[in-house]
Design a protein around this motif. Structure first.
Motif, PDB file in Angstrom:
ATOM      1  N   MET A   1      66.964  48.526  47.899  1.00 58.09           N
ATOM      2  CA  MET A   1      66.005  48.032  47.283  1.00 58.09           C
ATOM      3  C   MET A   1      64.780  49.204  47.202  1.00 58.09           C
ATOM      4  O   MET A   1      64.943  49.895  48.429  1.00 58.09           O
ATOM      5  CB  MET A   1      65.244  46.626  47.890  1.00 58.09           C
ATOM      6  CG  MET A   1      63.797  46.491  47.291  1.00 58.09           C
ATOM      7  SD  MET A   1      62.938  45.126  48.071  1.00 58.09           S
ATOM      8  CE  MET A   1      63.686  43.804  47.054  1.00 58.09           C
ATOM      9  N   LYS A   2      64.167  49.339  46.080  1.00 54.70           N
ATOM     10  CA  LYS A   2      62.986  50.381  46.168  1.00 54.70           C
ATOM     11  C   LYS A   2      61.528  49.535  45.952  1.00 54.70           C
ATOM     12  O   LYS A   2      61.686  48.350  45.288  1.00 54.70           O
ATOM     13  CB  LYS A   2      63.151  51.096  44.800  1.00 54.70           C
ATOM     14  CG  LYS A   2      62.000  52.275  44.618  1.00 54.70           C
ATOM     15  CD  LYS A   2      62.351  53.405  43.700  1.00 54.70           C
ATOM     16  CE  LYS A   2      61.777  54.454  43.593  1.00 54.70           C
ATOM     17  NZ  LYS A   2      60.427  54.285  43.546  1.00 54.70           N
ATOM     18  N   ILE A   3      60.791  49.956  46.974  1.00 54.46           N
ATOM     19  CA  ILE A   3      59.511  49.318  46.910  1.00 54.46           C
ATOM     20  C   ILE A   3      58.462  50.448  46.628  1.00 54.46           C
ATOM     21  O   ILE A   3      58.433  51.446  47.551  1.00 54.46           O
ATOM     22  CB  ILE A   3      59.168  48.449  48.032  1.00 54.46           C
ATOM     23  CG1 ILE A   3      60.074  47.404  48.403  1.00 54.46           C
ATOM     24  CG2 ILE A   3      57.717  47.832  48.113  1.00 54.46           C
ATOM     25  CD1 ILE A   3      59.804  46.386  49.417  1.00 54.46           C
ATOM     26  N   ASP A   4      57.551  50.308  45.705  1.00 55.48           N
ATOM     27  CA  ASP A   4      56.568  51.231  45.523  1.00 55.48           C
ATOM     28  C   ASP A   4      55.204  50.419  45.843  1.00 55.48           C
ATOM     29  O   ASP A   4      54.890  49.266  45.167  1.00 55.48           O
ATOM     30  CB  ASP A   4      56.209  51.668  44.033  1.00 55.48           C
ATOM     31  CG  ASP A   4      57.488  52.848  43.723  1.00 55.48           C
ATOM     32  OD1 ASP A   4      58.201  52.598  42.762  1.00 55.48           O
ATOM     33  OD2 ASP A   4      57.405  53.812  44.590  1.00 55.48           O
ATOM     34  N   VAL A   5      54.344  51.162  46.244  1.00 52.70           N
ATOM     35  CA  VAL A   5      53.032  50.672  46.810  1.00 52.70           C
ATOM     36  C   VAL A   5      52.075  51.466  46.198  1.00 52.70           C
ATOM     37  O   VAL A   5      51.863  52.599  46.527  1.00 52.70           O
ATOM     38  CB  VAL A   5      52.836  50.324  48.095  1.00 52.70           C
ATOM     39  CG1 VAL A   5      51.438  49.715  48.594  1.00 52.70           C
ATOM     40  CG2 VAL A   5      54.073  49.578  48.950  1.00 52.70           C
ATOM     41  N   LEU A   6      51.101  50.524  45.635  1.00 52.04           N
ATOM     42  CA  LEU A   6      49.708  51.433  45.039  1.00 52.04           C
ATOM     43  C   LEU A   6      48.587  51.027  45.845  1.00 52.04           C
ATOM     44  O   LEU A   6      48.244  49.745  45.904  1.00 52.04           O
ATOM     45  CB  LEU A   6      49.590  51.011  43.459  1.00 52.04           C
ATOM     46  CG  LEU A   6      48.829  51.753  42.544  1.00 52.04           C
ATOM     47  CD1 LEU A   6      49.135  53.099  42.631  1.00 52.04           C
ATOM     48  CD2 LEU A   6      48.816  50.984  41.170  1.00 52.04           C
ATOM     49  N   THR A   7      47.934  51.914  46.477  1.00 46.83           N
ATOM     50  CA  THR A   7      46.727  51.492  47.250  1.00 46.83           C
ATOM     51  C   THR A   7      45.818  52.589  47.472  1.00 46.83           C
ATOM     52  O   THR A   7      46.268  53.604  47.073  1.00 46.83           O
ATOM     53  CB  THR A   7      47.469  51.125  49.003  1.00 46.83           C
ATOM     54  OG1 THR A   7      46.481  51.117  49.670  1.00 46.83           O
ATOM     55  CG2 THR A   7      48.289  52.559  49.149  1.00 46.83           C
ATOM     56  N   LEU A   8      44.416  52.215  47.824  1.00 45.29           N
ATOM     57  CA  LEU A   8      43.504  53.172  48.216  1.00 45.29           C
ATOM     58  C   LEU A   8      43.857  53.769  49.712  1.00 45.29           C
ATOM     59  O   LEU A   8      43.135  54.967  49.927  1.00 45.29           O
ATOM     60  CB  LEU A   8      42.425  52.561  48.027  1.00 45.29           C
ATOM     61  CG  LEU A   8      41.696  52.584  46.535  1.00 45.29           C
ATOM     62  CD1 LEU A   8      40.342  51.714  46.484  1.00 45.29           C
ATOM     63  CD2 LEU A   8      41.639  53.753  45.866  1.00 45.29           C
ATOM     64  N   PHE A   9      44.590  53.020  50.529  1.00 43.66           N
ATOM     65  CA  PHE A   9      44.771  53.447  52.042  1.00 43.66           C
ATOM     66  C   PHE A   9      46.031  53.507  52.352  1.00 43.66           C
ATOM     67  O   PHE A   9      46.562  52.884  53.362  1.00 43.66           O
ATOM     68  CB  PHE A   9      44.017  52.368  52.796  1.00 43.66           C
ATOM     69  CG  PHE A   9      42.471  51.919  52.221  1.00 43.66           C
ATOM     70  CD1 PHE A   9      42.375  51.023  51.346  1.00 43.66           C
ATOM     71  CD2 PHE A   9      41.536  52.840  52.442  1.00 43.66           C
ATOM     72  CE1 PHE A   9      41.074  50.519  50.905  1.00 43.66           C
ATOM     73  CE2 PHE A   9      40.315  52.667  51.990  1.00 43.66           C
ATOM     74  CZ  PHE A   9      40.011  51.642  51.225  1.00 43.66           C
ATOM     75  N   PRO A  10      46.731  54.795  51.881  1.00 43.75           N
ATOM     76  CA  PRO A  10      48.292  54.745  52.317  1.00 43.75           C
ATOM     77  C   PRO A  10      48.238  55.044  53.670  1.00 43.75           C
ATOM     78  O   PRO A  10      49.620  54.655  54.400  1.00 43.75           O
ATOM     79  CB  PRO A  10      48.671  56.199  51.500  1.00 43.75           C
ATOM     80  CG  PRO A  10      47.505  56.572  50.374  1.00 43.75           C
ATOM     81  CD  PRO A  10      46.543  55.588  50.693  1.00 43.75           C
ATOM     82  N   ALA A  11      47.376  55.604  54.215  1.00 44.50           N
ATOM     83  CA  ALA A  11      47.540  55.972  55.834  1.00 44.50           C
ATOM     84  C   ALA A  11      47.599  54.468  56.577  1.00 44.50           C
ATOM     85  O   ALA A  11      48.324  54.673  57.959  1.00 44.50           O
ATOM     86  CB  ALA A  11      46.156  56.871  56.278  1.00 44.50           C
TER      87      ALA A  11
END
Ligand code: 4FV
Length: 236
Positions: A1-11
């Motif tokens: 499975m591939k999961i992409d996350v769009l966020t302002l706080f990757p850390a």
């Protein structure tokens, strides 16, 4: 499975998804997890991602442009675009099992007061909430969903059996479990579990799961909404 996350706080994702079962799923290629900073999809000097709501009101909203650009860049034909929001469908084990069948998830983490409505209307396939409370941003909800889905991926959990026997797998809370020592400070493990009589053990476990579910989550038995939390522990 591939999961992409769009966020302002990757850390914020460093740590919870770098250990144990999720780490192993990533190392063995069962999960391809990619984090994307929403600011990387802005083009102005200030890397602006938010603005004031039309019509006034408190706080700021995430602007549509960076989110549309990011999703259009990351989305494929089998992508499920999911917005994390308190206004979404309540995430639970059944939803986790659904998502675990997917090839590609794209999780949009809200921030500030929320997102411009056109993101919901024209970009998002599904909105999910992890519970009726308000968080500072959508990063923790995304991590909760990634953890719950990853452990359901084929071959991720050691012995396959465990995903079937657990809470909510059959709308039942799990039965009490004990390990050695059989007698700890006079607190004894139930005899039946030490008996070796597997049919008896299975019967006891089913009865305990039923009892615990009836006492703590009658809604699961009736398939209705969850009752208000009350201190029903220690009545077993
Ligand atoms: C949330 C939840 C949640 C609301 C405002 C982020 C915050 C800010 N997301 N389940 N509960 N999100 O509280 O998913 O945008």
């Amino acid at each position: 499975m591939k999961i992409d996350v769009l966020t302002l706080f990757p850390a914020m994702f460093a740590g919870p998804l770098d250990e144990s079962i999720v780490r192993r799923a990533r190392d063995t290629g069962k999960l391809d997890l990619q984090l994307h900073n929403l600011r990387d999809y802005t083009h102005d000097r200030h890397r602006t991602v938010d603005d004031r709501p039309f019509g006034g009101g408190p706080g700021m909203l995430l602007k549509p442009e960076p989110i549309f650009e990011a999703v259009e860049h990351l989305r494929g034909e089998n992508t499920r675009v999911i917005l994390l929001t308190p206004a979404g469908r309540l995430f639970n084990q059944a939803v986790a099992l659904e998502l675990a069948q997917r090839e590609h998830l794209l999780l949009i983490c809200g921030s500030y007061e929320g997102v411009d409505e056109r993101v919901r209307q024209f970009l998002v396939d599904e909105e999910l909430s992890i519970g009726d409370y308000v968080l500072t941003n959508g990063a923790l909800p995304a991590m909760v969903i990634i953890d719950a889905v990853t452990r359901l991926l084929p071959g991720v959990l050691g012995d396959e059996q465990s995903a079937h026997e657990e809470s909510f797998s059959r709308e039942r809370l799990e039965y009490p479990q004990y390990t050695r020592p059989a007698d700890f400070r006079g607190m004894k493990a139930p005899e039946v579990l030490l008996s070796g009589h597997h049919a008896e053990i299975a019967k006891w476990r089913a009865a305990q799961a039923e009892l615990r579910t009836a006492q703590r989550r009658p809604d699961l038995l009736a398939g209705t909404d969850r009752p208000p939390a009350g201190d029903e522990r220690q009545t077993e």
